[in-house]
Design a protein around this motif. Sequence first.
Motif, PDB file in Angstrom:
ATOM      1  N   ARG A 177       0.826  -1.205   0.000  1.00 53.13           N
ATOM      2  CA  ARG A 177       0.000   0.000   0.000  1.00 53.13           C
ATOM      3  C   ARG A 177       0.863   1.258   0.000  1.00 53.13           C
ATOM      4  O   ARG A 177       1.986   1.286   0.507  1.00 53.13           O
ATOM      5  CB  ARG A 177      -0.903  -0.007   1.232  1.00 53.13           C
ATOM      6  N   ASP A 178       0.332   2.345  -0.548  1.00 50.16           N
ATOM      7  CA  ASP A 178       1.003   3.645  -0.504  1.00 50.16           C
ATOM      8  C   ASP A 178       0.556   4.463   0.702  1.00 50.16           C
ATOM      9  O   ASP A 178       1.352   5.205   1.291  1.00 50.16           O
ATOM     10  CB  ASP A 178       0.720   4.441  -1.779  1.00 50.16           C
ATOM     11  N   VAL A 179      -0.725   4.341   1.047  1.00 47.47           N
ATOM     12  CA  VAL A 179      -1.299   5.088   2.166  1.00 47.47           C
ATOM     13  C   VAL A 179      -2.208   4.151   2.953  1.00 47.47           C
ATOM     14  O   VAL A 179      -2.965   3.376   2.355  1.00 47.47           O
ATOM     15  CB  VAL A 179      -2.121   6.304   1.685  1.00 47.47           C
ATOM     16  N   VAL A 180      -2.119   4.220   4.298  1.00 44.42           N
ATOM     17  CA  VAL A 180      -2.973   3.365   5.125  1.00 44.42           C
ATOM     18  C   VAL A 180      -3.486   4.167   6.318  1.00 44.42           C
ATOM     19  O   VAL A 180      -2.908   5.197   6.705  1.00 44.42           O
ATOM     20  CB  VAL A 180      -2.235   2.112   5.648  1.00 44.42           C
ATOM     21  N   GLY A 181      -4.555   3.669   6.922  1.00 48.26           N
ATOM     22  CA  GLY A 181      -5.017   4.156   8.206  1.00 48.26           C
ATOM     23  C   GLY A 181      -4.605   3.174   9.272  1.00 48.26           C
ATOM     24  O   GLY A 181      -4.542   1.958   9.024  1.00 48.26           O
ATOM     25  N   LEU A 182      -4.306   3.646  10.460  1.00 45.70           N
ATOM     26  CA  LEU A 182      -3.854   2.746  11.520  1.00 45.70           C
ATOM     27  C   LEU A 182      -4.929   1.731  11.905  1.00 45.70           C
ATOM     28  O   LEU A 182      -4.609   0.647  12.398  1.00 45.70           O
ATOM     29  CB  LEU A 182      -3.436   3.558  12.750  1.00 45.70           C
ATOM     30  N   ALA A 183      -6.188   2.047  11.652  1.00 50.39           N
ATOM     31  CA  ALA A 183      -7.267   1.101  11.950  1.00 50.39           C
ATOM     32  C   ALA A 183      -7.203  -0.122  11.041  1.00 50.39           C
ATOM     33  O   ALA A 183      -7.845  -1.148  11.325  1.00 50.39           O
ATOM     34  CB  ALA A 183      -8.617   1.783  11.806  1.00 50.39           C
ATOM     35  N   GLU A 184      -6.447  -0.047   9.948  1.00 54.01           N
ATOM     36  CA  GLU A 184      -6.332  -1.172   9.024  1.00 54.01           C
ATOM     37  C   GLU A 184      -5.305  -2.196   9.465  1.00 54.01           C
ATOM     38  O   GLU A 184      -5.189  -3.263   8.847  1.00 54.01           O
ATOM     39  CB  GLU A 184      -5.969  -0.660   7.626  1.00 54.01           C
ATOM     40  N   LEU A 185      -4.538  -1.904  10.505  1.00 58.66           N
ATOM     41  CA  LEU A 185      -3.563  -2.880  10.991  1.00 58.66           C
ATOM     42  C   LEU A 185      -4.293  -4.112  11.520  1.00 58.66           C
ATOM     43  O   LEU A 185      -5.296  -3.993  12.225  1.00 58.66           O
ATOM     44  CB  LEU A 185      -2.713  -2.272  12.113  1.00 58.66           C
ATOM     45  N   PRO A 186      -3.788  -5.297  11.209  1.00 56.91           N
ATOM     46  CA  PRO A 186      -4.419  -6.519  11.738  1.00 56.91           C
ATOM     47  C   PRO A 186      -4.384  -6.541  13.261  1.00 56.91           C
ATOM     48  O   PRO A 186      -3.468  -5.990  13.886  1.00 56.91           O
ATOM     49  CB  PRO A 186      -3.557  -7.642  11.144  1.00 56.91           C
TER      50      PRO A 186
END
Length: 314
Positions: A177-186
């Motif tokens: 990914r290029d951009v993520v939100g911290l809520a997307e962390l497993p």
Amino acid sequence: MLKYFLAVAETRSFTQAAAGCYVAQSALSQQIARLEKDVGAQLFSRTSRSMRLTAAGELLEPLARRILADVDNAQAALDALAGLRRGRLRLGLVQMLASAVDMAEVLADYHARHPGIEFHVVNTPSPEMVAAVLAGDLDVAVVGLGPRQVPEGLDHRLLDSDPLVLVVPRDHVLAGRDVVGLAELPDSHQLIQFTQGTGLRRQVEAAFARAGVEAGRYFEVGQVVDMIGLAVRGVGVTVVPSTSVFRASSPLTATPEGHLPHGARVVRLADEAAVHHVSVVYDSKRLAPAAAAFLNGKSRISEACRSIRAVASG
């Protein structure tokens, strides 16, 4: 006398205080007794097994630190009449890799301009360094805190606001990914965190709070380069200032595309408020000449301040 009083207050021992001040214990005891007579109160409560400050001693301790700091500043001001050829700069310094400002270059530049100034540099969590400036134990501190986090009574200048980025191992689900939100962390992720109480730790925890998720299990270390190195080697993920991985002088430098050694990746965070602030804090009411030259003279720290102000006004 105040120097001896503080030595006893810190060590809780006349014997250790006398040794640290290079005086005979009897001479130190006489000075403490004289001080107690002058202030009209007992400063230490002594038993056969322990010693502690009395209420009067606790009141005197911070005042004594400020008085001695003022004496040092007065001597430095007199030295400044000779062209700042000598003096001392007591500087608190955020870990260099956690700062977007190249502090090694700042210090080298200052030393070249004022070779007679003696440096005393400490590195502790930012709140502790701020408290030391308030107490008069430090002249200036470069800390990982934003303007709103600096307590009343201190002056501050913002040096930089460095975006936080996520570093993940090559086999991580978010590595592409290029951009993520911290809520997307497993939920199973392990977060490699900086030392508790530091400015960077607070800013990372605030980013997780804005994302509405817990930081989860974490692996705590005290060096930013180790945080990155552990993430690169697959121990977990970490959130660090972007310049700590993209600056050319970084021990682990990422490519412009965000590639790190061992196939690890640097991923931008969607949260625009996730930034690592770096500020310089000081007390303008008691600024020694060496510290004033560090802040206001032809130094790279003052250039950084001017640069930030120019960006903000533009």
